[in-house]
Design an enzyme around this catalytic site. Structure first.
Site, PDB file in Angstrom:
ATOM      1  N   ASN A 182     -33.404  40.532  20.100  1.00 56.14           N
ATOM      2  CA  ASN A 182     -32.931  39.292  20.085  1.00 56.14           C
ATOM      3  C   ASN A 182     -32.911  38.600  18.943  1.00 56.14           C
ATOM      4  O   ASN A 182     -33.826  38.306  18.368  1.00 56.14           O
ATOM      5  CB  ASN A 182     -33.580  38.653  21.023  1.00 56.14           C
ATOM      6  CG  ASN A 182     -33.551  39.382  22.568  1.00 56.14           C
ATOM      7  OD1 ASN A 182     -32.654  39.223  23.767  1.00 56.14           O
ATOM      8  ND2 ASN A 182     -34.496  40.178  22.830  1.00 56.14           N
ATOM      9  N   GLU A 183     -30.911  39.153  17.948  1.00 56.03           N
ATOM     10  CA  GLU A 183     -31.608  38.192  16.932  1.00 56.03           C
ATOM     11  C   GLU A 183     -31.194  36.713  17.266  1.00 56.03           C
ATOM     12  O   GLU A 183     -31.351  36.281  17.292  1.00 56.03           O
ATOM     13  CB  GLU A 183     -29.948  38.880  16.209  1.00 56.03           C
ATOM     14  CG  GLU A 183     -30.126  40.582  16.076  1.00 56.03           C
ATOM     15  CD  GLU A 183     -31.115  41.546  14.957  1.00 56.03           C
ATOM     16  OE1 GLU A 183     -32.004  40.432  14.468  1.00 56.03           O
ATOM     17  OE2 GLU A 183     -30.652  42.763  14.544  1.00 56.03           O
TER      18      GLU A 183
END
Ligand code: F6R
Length: 658
Positions: A182-183
């Site tokens: 989850n950037e």
């Protein structure tokens, strides 16, 4: 977010309440940290506590006759946790029969048996060594056709829910704050999906993939929402590379720019960090500003140098008001006035500077970092890779040689995986042409090299090099190291190529150190009987190799310390290309003139295979000589800004004591 009841009776929380395994200020509750954070002296100790918590949970669930649902991570951070769990399985009978596990992520596209796949990682690190049933572990499938991905991701999450949700989620953290993949920009309610990887994430992974161009652009990741739904979350972070992102996640605002900060909303989360990863937390960085501290010498040095840097004022110009305004009034109260403290710290820093790293003969050495006697020392420099000696302490290496010491260098690993294929081909071509050119008839050598040439033509980048190719690559690096030794002025008989076995896997993943590795180091120390040892104390090395190399040295030193010659042996630690020691830690700083800086650069240039787009570039696009020069100049500027002499560059060392 559906948050389920939590079970606070974990090992980690017990450690929190009794203070065991933690460091920091004395006693007081730390309220400005929004996530409970446990600091351990090192990642091994921390990993043990986490493995113990997982093992206890598995056993507790067994007693209850229930499955234990684990969320698992890959990457370098959890590796020791897995190794300890495997050991617990083997030695303590910990069974994984009731474990159901779901991994966070997988690259897309990625075949499960690729050496880069997280499937393979998990099998090698954990699943293949414990009794978890094959049908009980799940990882996102990196081969699912694009059109089916959305449904696939939903079904992955549904599977987790169907077994009752995650009891425990293990996380690492990216340098950009990502959890899973989850950037930054991922929403708190995001679900499992295909995601485009950040440039920084790909750059960090480029080490493993042998170049940025080989790193996939996408990955499947469990979303933030299912991570937050886990009943218990433990996030691991080791090394100073993680220090600022940890500080921001723990102390900063909840923001999509740092997805780990979402964990502030979780009711049973613990960040488990080592001292380096904790180093930017307020309670560690400026503990005097938030709590009462014990003002020992180190703390005073730390506080005063920090104050000087923050106010951009030389140490000798700091005044009482500066101390009072910056949480250091109790230190002032102990000393009466700041002048004495200033002078004291200034003198300590002054005494770290020496142009005589092997000791200055016939000089009073009371305030010098090294002993004057013996005037001619036997020096043993340990270099984890074939170029760390010159990159990290080239100026000091040169001085030691020029000042007449008997300097040996021990190249701990072959460094063969860091040579590009075309570089290997170039050398193989040369050997074949050389043999032909001089009518040297050596069919065996020619065949060996022609086979290697053939292998490199056809190899896919996901394959491990053949033993011959690895040998060629190792020889290239060995030749470069020898060239540096000649350049600095030591005979190549004083260059020792140890080729430590733990390194020889052909991939970035190394074997754990074994008896053979330690014995090699122990024998060399015994043979040389050095008065000085220099070693890489670079524990946050992204390759991990420096750390393993140090572990082997430390083990060998522990075994040898009772021997007579060891009483005269001092150990100095240098840092690799990534970071410098903190100013308050430095015990010896060796200055370099502009000419010496240039000479060091030329010494680094001998490592041609590590120039111009190296295999392990990592996140830093600078070449090694640039990193070294900027770092050495930075250390000199720091001394200058604190009010000490202004040098062109400096190399810094910390003494390690038995
Ligand atoms: C891995 C994962 C990532 C890593 C993170 C840190 O499954 O989801 O979030 O945990 O990139 O990686 P390391 O531990 O290699 O620093």
């Amino acid at each position: 977010m559906s948050q389920q009841t939590v079970s606070p009776q974990t090992i980690l929380m017990q450690a929190s309440s009794n203070g065991k395994g933690t460091t920091g200020t004395i006693g007081q509750p730390i309220t400005y940290e929004k996530i409970p954070t446990q600091i351990f002296a090192d990642s091994k100790e921390a990993s043990y506590a986490v493995a113990k918590e997982i093992a206890d949970l598995i056993r507790q669930k067994q007693k209850e006759g229930k499955p234990c649902v684990l969320g698992l991570a890959t990457g370098s951070s959890p590796k020791t946790v897995y190794a300890i769990l495997v050991r617990m399985h083997r030695e303590e009978g910990l069974s994984f029969k009731n474990v159901i596990s779901f991994n966070l992520d997988e690259y897309y596209q990625m075949e499960p048996d690729s050496i880069y796949s997280y499937h393979r990682f998990m099998k090698e690190q954990l699943f293949d060594h414990v009794d978890i049933p094959k049908e009980n572990y799940f990882l996102p499938d990196g081969t699912v056709p694009a059109a089916l991905l959305r449904d696939y991701c939903t079904s992955y999450e549904n599977k987790i829910n169907a077994v009752g949700g995650l009891d425990f989620q293990l996380l690492g953290i990216g340098g950009n704050g990502h959890i899973g993949f989850n950037e930054p920009g991922s929403l708190i309610n995001s679900h499992t999906r295909l995601i485009t990887l950040d440039h920084s994430t790909r750059a960090a992974a480029s080490m493993e993939f042998g170049g940025l161009h080989n790193v996939p652009r996408k990955a499947i990741t469990l979303g933030v929402a299912p991570i937050l739904n886990a009943r218990r979350v433990v996030l691991l972070a080791w090394g100073e590379r993680k220090a600022s992102v940890i500080k921001n996640a723990v102390e900063g605002p909840v923001t999509e720019l740092n997805p780990a900060s979402y964990l502030q909303a979780h009711a049973d989360v613990t960040f488990v960090v080592d001292e380096s990863a904790a180093s930017e937390l307020t309670r560690i960085k400026t503990p005097w500003a938030v709590d009462s501290v014990i003002w020992d010498n180190k703390m005073i040095k730390k506080a005063v140098t920090h104050l000087s840097q923050t106010l951009k004022k030389p140490i000798l110009k700091l005044i009482d008001k500066d101390y009072n305004d910056n949480g250091m009034s109790d230190l002032l109260a102990q000393y009466g006035a700041c002048y004495e403290i200033n002078i004291n710290v200034f003198n300590q820093l002054q005494h770290t500077i020496t142009g005589w790293p092997g000791g200055k003969p016939n000089a009073d050495d009371t305030h010098r970092p090294e002993r004057a006697q013996p005037a001619k020392k036997r020096v043993l420099i340990f270099s984890p890779h074939p170029d760390d000696d010159i990159i990290s302490m080239g100026g000091t290496f040169q001085r030691l040689v020029d000042q007449g010491h008997e300097v040996h260098v021990a190249y701990q690993t072959s460094g063969n995986i860091a040579v590009a294929d075309d570089e290997a081909l170039r050398f193989i071509d040369f050997v074949v042409d050389f043999n032909n050119g001089f009518d040297i008839d050596s069919p065996d050598a020619n065949k060996l090299f022609l086979d290697a040439k053939e292998f490199l033509r056809h190899t896919k980048n996901s394959e491990i090099d053949s033993p011959e190719v690895r040998k060629v690559k190792g020889l290239i690096r060995r030749g470069e190291a020898k060239a540096t030794c000649r350049f600095v002025g030591i005979p190549t008989s004083q260059a020792h190529f140890l080729d430590m076995p733990f390194y020889e896997t052909g991939t970035v993943q190394k074997k754990p150190i074994g008896e053979e590795d330690i014995k090699i180091i122990e024998n060399l120390i015994e043979e040389i009987k050095p008065h000085q040892i220099y070693a890489a104390g670079d524990f946050a090395d992204p390759h991990g190799t420096h750390k393993v190399c140090w572990d082997a040295i430390e083990a060998a030193l522990q075994r040898s310390k009772h021997k007579n010659f060891m009483k005269d042996c001092w150990v100095w630690l240098y840092r690799g290309a990534w970071a410098e020691w903190d100013i308050y830690e430095i015990e010896m700083a060796v200055p370099m003139s502009p000419d010496q800086v240039l000479k060091k650069r030329q010494g680094i240039f001998k490592h041609q295979s590590q120039k111009d787009g190296v295999v392990f570039q990592g996140e830093d696009s600078r070449e090694f000589w640039q990193r070294a020069e900027e770092r050495n100049a930075g250390t000199a500027q720091l001394y200058d800004s604190l009010g000490l002499a202004e040098y062109e560059a400096m190399e810094a060392f910390v003494r390690w004591k038995f």
